[in-house]
Design an enzyme around this catalytic site. Structure first.
Site, PDB file in Angstrom:
ATOM      1  N   HIS A  78       1.066   5.272   1.188  1.00  0.00           N
ATOM      2  CA  HIS A  78       0.482   6.297   2.057  1.00  0.00           C
ATOM      3  C   HIS A  78       0.433   7.650   1.348  1.00  0.00           C
ATOM      4  CE1 HIS A  78       0.861   4.103   5.996  1.00  0.00           C
ATOM      5  NE2 HIS A  78       1.774   3.441   5.310  1.00  0.00           N
TER       6      HIS A  78
ATOM      7  N   HIS B   1       0.858  -1.192   0.000  1.00  0.00           N
ATOM      8  CA  HIS B   1       0.000   0.000   0.000  1.00  0.00           C
ATOM      9  C   HIS B   1       0.888   1.233   0.000  1.00  0.00           C
ATOM     10  CE1 HIS B   1       0.795  -1.208   4.143  1.00  0.00           C
ATOM     11  NE2 HIS B   1       0.843   0.081   4.414  1.00  0.00           N
TER      12      HIS B   1
HETATM   13  P1  5GP Z   1       2.310   0.410   7.183  1.00  0.00           P
HETATM   14  O1  5GP Z   1       2.847   0.625   8.582  1.00  0.00           O
HETATM   15  O2  5GP Z   1       2.183  -1.068   6.887  1.00  0.00           O
HETATM   16  O3  5GP Z   1       3.048   1.159   6.127  1.00  0.00           O
HETATM   17  O4  5GP Z   1       0.864   1.052   7.201  1.00  0.00           O
HETATM   18  C1  5GP Z   1      -0.279   0.363   7.597  1.00  0.00           C
HETATM   19  C2  5GP Z   1      -1.358   1.393   7.786  1.00  0.00           C
HETATM   20  O5  5GP Z   1      -2.613   0.742   7.710  1.00  0.00           O
HETATM   21  C3  5GP Z   1      -1.306   2.110   9.131  1.00  0.00           C
HETATM   22  O6  5GP Z   1      -1.218   3.525   8.928  1.00  0.00           O
HETATM   23  C4  5GP Z   1      -2.596   1.689   9.807  1.00  0.00           C
HETATM   24  O7  5GP Z   1      -3.161   2.718  10.584  1.00  0.00           O
HETATM   25  C5  5GP Z   1      -3.475   1.312   8.648  1.00  0.00           C
HETATM   26  N1  5GP Z   1      -4.475   0.285   8.941  1.00  0.00           N
HETATM   27  C6  5GP Z   1      -4.260  -0.877   9.611  1.00  0.00           C
HETATM   28  N2  5GP Z   1      -5.397  -1.593   9.666  1.00  0.00           N
HETATM   29  C7  5GP Z   1      -6.336  -0.868   9.017  1.00  0.00           C
HETATM   30  C8  5GP Z   1      -7.723  -1.102   8.754  1.00  0.00           C
HETATM   31  O8  5GP Z   1      -8.311  -2.111   9.142  1.00  0.00           O
HETATM   32  N3  5GP Z   1      -8.375  -0.144   8.041  1.00  0.00           N
HETATM   33  C9  5GP Z   1      -7.747   0.996   7.592  1.00  0.00           C
HETATM   34  N4  5GP Z   1      -8.485   1.873   6.909  1.00  0.00           N
HETATM   35  N5  5GP Z   1      -6.439   1.246   7.837  1.00  0.00           N
HETATM   36  C10 5GP Z   1      -5.748   0.320   8.541  1.00  0.00           C
END
Ligand code: 5GP
Ligand code: ZN
Length: 138
Positions: free
Chosen positions: A103, A101
């Site tokens: 951001h 994903h």
């Molecule tokens: P990463 O740390 O993997 O780059 O980002 C994961 C992101 O996904 C985090 O900012 C977290 O808040 C978000 N996130 C985790 N679980 C969920 C969810 O169930 N729904 C949504 N909308 N965001 C999520």
């Protein structure tokens, strides 16, 4: 391919509800459930990739145009002062959800979002060696 028990596979494909701000055949763009700032969004592919390494390059080439499209709309809608577009691969790089994903983090003057890092002096010989090592893998 969709991965069993992957929350982002389910969210991107509408099996778990989310605040979706954009959807097409390949992606869902959703608001982050724990936003770093007002309007923090995630570009989530409908197919599963653990991270960037396994991504098909043709598919990967669709991500940044969408990031640009979303950033332009978010800049207008949120009246933010800036936007970070970033993407984490593997735990050491801060990845916590292991479905690729990207951001989109709107930034506001004097906000407390921290995406900075400490910088170090570079050593010329080491830079040359690194350059060679990476180029050999391409
Ligand atoms: P990463 O740390 O993997 O780059 O980002 C994961 C992101 O996904 C985090 O900012 C977290 O808040 C978000 N996130 C985790 N679980 C969920 C969810 O169930 N729904 C949504 N909308 N965001 C999520
Ligand atoms: Zn997934």
């Amino acid at each position: 391919m969709i991965k069993e028990d992957c929350i982002f596979c389910k969210i991107a494909n509408g099996q778990i509800p989310s605040n979706s701000i954009y959807e097409d055949d390949d992606f869902n763009v959703i608001l982050d459930v724990s936003p770093a700032s007002r309007g923090h969004a995630l570009i989530v592919p409908k197919v599963h990739y653990d991270n960037a390494y396994g991504m098909d390059e043709t598919f990967a080439a669709k991500v940044f145009p969408l990031a640009v499209k979303m950033a332009k709309a978010m800049k207008k809608a949120l009246d933010c002062d800036g936007i970070n577009i970033l993407q984490n691969n593997e735990e050491a790089a801060g990845q916590t959800v292991f479905h690729f994903h990207t951001h989109l983090i709107p930034r506001y003057k004097d906000d407390e979002v921290d995406v900075t890092w400490k910088q170090h002096a570079s050593v010329a010989e080491e830079q040359i060696a690194i350059t060679k090592q990476i180029k050999e893998e391409l």
